[in-house]
Design a protein around this motif. Sequence first.
Motif, PDB file in Angstrom:
ATOM      1  N   ARG A   1     -11.786  40.453  51.000  1.00 17.64           N
ATOM      2  CA  ARG A   1     -10.869  39.898  52.002  1.00 17.64           C
ATOM      3  C   ARG A   1      -9.874  40.918  52.570  1.00 17.64           C
ATOM      4  O   ARG A   1      -9.685  40.982  53.772  1.00 17.64           O
ATOM      5  N   ASP A   2      -9.239  41.704  51.757  1.00 15.37           N
ATOM      6  CA  ASP A   2      -8.200  42.619  52.227  1.00 15.37           C
ATOM      7  C   ASP A   2      -8.685  44.052  52.336  1.00 15.37           C
ATOM      8  O   ASP A   2      -7.937  44.990  52.093  1.00 15.37           O
TER       9      ASP A   2
ATOM     10  N   LEU B   1      -1.522  41.985  46.812  1.00 18.42           N
ATOM     11  CA  LEU B   1      -2.883  42.228  47.286  1.00 18.42           C
ATOM     12  C   LEU B   1      -3.760  42.750  46.147  1.00 18.42           C
ATOM     13  O   LEU B   1      -4.867  42.256  45.925  1.00 18.42           O
TER      14      LEU B   1
ATOM     15  N   VAL C   1      -4.050  46.395  54.275  1.00 22.49           N
ATOM     16  CA  VAL C   1      -5.464  46.355  53.941  1.00 22.49           C
ATOM     17  C   VAL C   1      -5.828  47.653  53.222  1.00 22.49           C
ATOM     18  O   VAL C   1      -5.212  48.688  53.453  1.00 22.49           O
TER      19      VAL C   1
ATOM     20  N   TRP D   1      -6.810  40.845  44.188  1.00 23.45           N
ATOM     21  CA  TRP D   1      -8.124  41.472  44.158  1.00 23.45           C
ATOM     22  C   TRP D   1      -8.656  41.505  42.726  1.00 23.45           C
ATOM     23  O   TRP D   1      -9.803  41.138  42.467  1.00 23.45           O
TER      24      TRP D   1
ATOM     25  N   ARG E   1      -0.397  43.275  58.248  1.00 24.95           N
ATOM     26  CA  ARG E   1      -0.636  43.091  56.819  1.00 24.95           C
ATOM     27  C   ARG E   1      -1.285  44.338  56.238  1.00 24.95           C
ATOM     28  O   ARG E   1      -1.886  45.141  56.951  1.00 24.95           O
TER      29      ARG E   1
END
Length: 137
Positions: free
Chosen positions: A29-30, A11, A117, A15, A115
């Motif tokens: 997005r995350d 992730l 975040v 990024w 998931r």
Amino acid sequence: MNQDEEQMRRLIEEWAAAVHRGDLAAVVRDRADDLVVYDVPPPYEGLCGLDAYRAVWPGFFAWQSSGAEFTLDVTAGRDVAYAHALLRCGTPEELAERPALRLRLTLGLRKQGGRWVVAHEPHSFPELSSPPEPSSS
């Protein structure tokens, strides 16, 4: 490396790659809808929410396109949902003037819908008389 650490590392690396590309959709997005960010440039009271986070990126992308570097070295916690990094963040001139300058980044992550975040993202420079700031143009 456990599965959660691998997911967090991926992730963060995705990024960072999105930041390098100037890909706003991938940058946000995350991120959690209620993300809290304490960034280097104002507002110093921080930003809350995805809309506020999304709004600060165009100025950074413009600054970065002037030749600034943004590199990422990540260390993720094994049993907790956080990661931290030291980033070389500045134009070639700024980095030549202060070669040891590093932006500090901490990411607080939480699992949401199966998931990871990012829910908290403070950035800081060590005490400096004049930290580099992205232009707002």
